[in-house]
Design an enzyme around this catalytic site. Sequence first.
Site, PDB file in Angstrom:
ATOM      1  N   GLU A 156       7.517 -15.511 -13.031  1.00  0.00           N
ATOM      2  CA  GLU A 156       7.884 -16.849 -12.565  1.00  0.00           C
ATOM      3  C   GLU A 156       7.074 -17.994 -13.165  1.00  0.00           C
ATOM      4  O   GLU A 156       6.375 -18.721 -12.442  1.00  0.00           O
ATOM      5  CB  GLU A 156       7.760 -16.914 -11.035  1.00  0.00           C
ATOM      6  CG  GLU A 156       8.647 -15.948 -10.289  1.00  0.00           C
ATOM      7  CD  GLU A 156       8.718 -16.250  -8.789  1.00  0.00           C
ATOM      8  OE1 GLU A 156       7.963 -17.100  -8.311  1.00  0.00           O
ATOM      9  OE2 GLU A 156       9.545 -15.636  -8.117  1.00  0.00           O
ATOM     10  N   ASN A 285      13.924 -12.851  -9.722  1.00  0.00           N
ATOM     11  CA  ASN A 285      13.449 -12.844  -8.337  1.00  0.00           C
ATOM     12  C   ASN A 285      14.394 -13.757  -7.568  1.00  0.00           C
ATOM     13  O   ASN A 285      14.524 -14.930  -7.906  1.00  0.00           O
ATOM     14  CB  ASN A 285      12.029 -13.405  -8.230  1.00  0.00           C
ATOM     15  CG  ASN A 285      11.004 -12.484  -8.881  1.00  0.00           C
ATOM     16  OD1 ASN A 285      11.323 -11.358  -9.254  1.00  0.00           O
ATOM     17  ND2 ASN A 285       9.780 -12.957  -8.980  1.00  0.00           N
ATOM     18  N   GLU A 364      12.533  -9.070  -7.471  1.00  0.00           N
ATOM     19  CA  GLU A 364      12.023  -9.373  -6.123  1.00  0.00           C
ATOM     20  C   GLU A 364      13.179  -9.856  -5.272  1.00  0.00           C
ATOM     21  O   GLU A 364      14.007 -10.642  -5.721  1.00  0.00           O
ATOM     22  CB  GLU A 364      10.980 -10.511  -6.115  1.00  0.00           C
ATOM     23  CG  GLU A 364       9.613 -10.129  -6.581  1.00  0.00           C
ATOM     24  CD  GLU A 364       8.626 -11.296  -6.582  1.00  0.00           C
ATOM     25  OE1 GLU A 364       8.726 -12.190  -5.690  1.00  0.00           O
ATOM     26  OE2 GLU A 364       7.761 -11.313  -7.464  1.00  0.00           O
TER      27      GLU A 364
HETATM   28  C1  BG6 Z   1       7.625 -15.085  -5.589  1.00  0.00           C
HETATM   29  C2  BG6 Z   1       6.353 -14.567  -6.161  1.00  0.00           C
HETATM   30  O1  BG6 Z   1       7.659 -16.450  -5.852  1.00  0.00           O
HETATM   31  O2  BG6 Z   1       7.849 -15.035  -4.230  1.00  0.00           O
HETATM   32  C3  BG6 Z   1       5.473 -13.810  -5.194  1.00  0.00           C
HETATM   33  O3  BG6 Z   1       6.557 -13.827  -7.326  1.00  0.00           O
HETATM   34  C4  BG6 Z   1       5.562 -14.453  -3.829  1.00  0.00           C
HETATM   35  O4  BG6 Z   1       4.188 -13.746  -5.708  1.00  0.00           O
HETATM   36  C5  BG6 Z   1       6.997 -14.321  -3.357  1.00  0.00           C
HETATM   37  O5  BG6 Z   1       4.666 -13.965  -2.900  1.00  0.00           O
HETATM   38  C6  BG6 Z   1       7.252 -14.864  -1.970  1.00  0.00           C
HETATM   39  O6  BG6 Z   1       6.809 -16.187  -1.887  1.00  0.00           O
HETATM   40  P1  BG6 Z   1       5.799 -16.645  -0.760  1.00  0.00           P
HETATM   41  O7  BG6 Z   1       5.342 -17.999  -1.153  1.00  0.00           O
HETATM   42  O8  BG6 Z   1       6.594 -16.637   0.492  1.00  0.00           O
HETATM   43  O9  BG6 Z   1       4.701 -15.621  -0.752  1.00  0.00           O
END
Ligand code: BG6
Length: 468
Positions: A156, A285, A364
């Site tokens: 990202e 993601n 993700e």
């Molecule tokens: C993504 C990232 O943006 O989302 C992760 O790759 C991150 O590292 C995940 O933890 C969820 O976002 P957040 O801010 O809710 O932890």
Amino acid sequence: MTEFLWGGATASYQCEGGWKEGGRAESMWDRYLHDHGLENGDVASDHFHRYQEDIRMMKEGGHNSYRFSIAWPRIIKNLEGDINPEGIAFYNQIIDTCLEYGITPFVTIFHWDLPQYLEEIGGWLNRRTCEAYTHFAKICFDAFSDRVKHWTTFNEPRYYTFSGYLIGNYPPGHQNLSETVTSAYYMMLASAMAVREFRQGKYKGQIGIVHSFAPVYGVDNTVRTKIAMRYADNFFNNWILDTAAFGEIPGDLLGELSKVCDLSIMLPEDLEIIRKYTVDFLGLNYYARVMIKPYETGETTLIVNNAGSKAKGTSQTIIKGWFEQVRPESSRYTEWDTEIFPEGLYEGIRSVWKKYHLPVYITENGIGLYEDASEEQIKDQERINFMDMHINAVLNAREEGCDVRGYYAWSPFDLYSWKNGTEKRYGLVAIDYENGLARKPKESYYWFRDVIQSQGKTINRKKYEEVL
Ligand code: BG6
């Protein structure tokens, strides 16, 4: 046909802990969170000491892959680029444990934990960091590519550079458009330089990039909205995906940026590297789409909710002259203001496949919830519903011919959620931070195991209308 990869994804800083162990150098996140007295990842999920238990639980949960990142400060000790053998040994153990359990390692080279010694010379605002990154990537290829066949250069770049240089809620905590453009550009250049290293070194396997994917929807079909959608797509997606996959930074985006920033750092020889060294696949993601309307009024505003229910509904994005984000009232939102919109994943995969024609991994997907880890059995039906709808979206896109090759839940176990701390939980396995970091499978853990064992047959299948 290659085996579909099912697993969970983590990032080194968010789960490892052991911040002063194994010869690890300080990262920019250590320094920033310590200096600001904020909740940090010093211990996190203590994966550094408990990776065997965690990977065993992945296996018992049916996973056949594990996406994790390599902490740069564990591998490279200093500005001179000296290697830390203990760091190499640590990731050798992670990889070997995966392989013992029949789990395919899927490795992110950089997931945000820049060494502090690089931040001190300007971090991603300094071209030298591109060289240092390429050196780090090559050390990883040399050490691990006999066993790792799935690599991604960055996690990202868009989210990282916006948060660190435009919104200012991540380190280094700046709010400066020019710096945002510089850091983003150097990351994309560094990504292409690592791909060049990978190709020239003739390492076996594939290399891609992971993007914070936000499919853009418009409020209506007018030309004004179409133009605003193009701005938004450049802003959210194209400058990563076009650059990595086509080797071209979108020309109209450069045109707009040149009105407000000095783009002279973009040298012709850099653009040649970017053009030549494109990726083999795209990691997406997916958390939510963005719905936008044409810009109407107000200064550029980017507000992210890092406070959960205490700040519910405060998130806002306005890019002056370009577009404004709208939050459809009929939609459902998490406590951290993320819209729940699985159709966006289905439509998004279809549009990415159509445009780039590269294999896609959903690297993700998940939902952050408040949960009480002291409970005997955590009943996270909300997560099950969320994953069920999103996996359905992936399967629909796949059945329609999109080359989707994997799905990773964020996250296999609870971990530190950056500025949201540990109270925002994403795991399939709970970590009881108050009780010796005990691991406890949630209901979603067993549910996901059954999904994987049935190859998705236990998912509630339904078709989505085409919306994009
Ligand atoms: C993504 C990232 O943006 O989302 C992760 O790759 C991150 O590292 C995940 O933890 C969820 O976002 P957040 O801010 O809710 O932890």
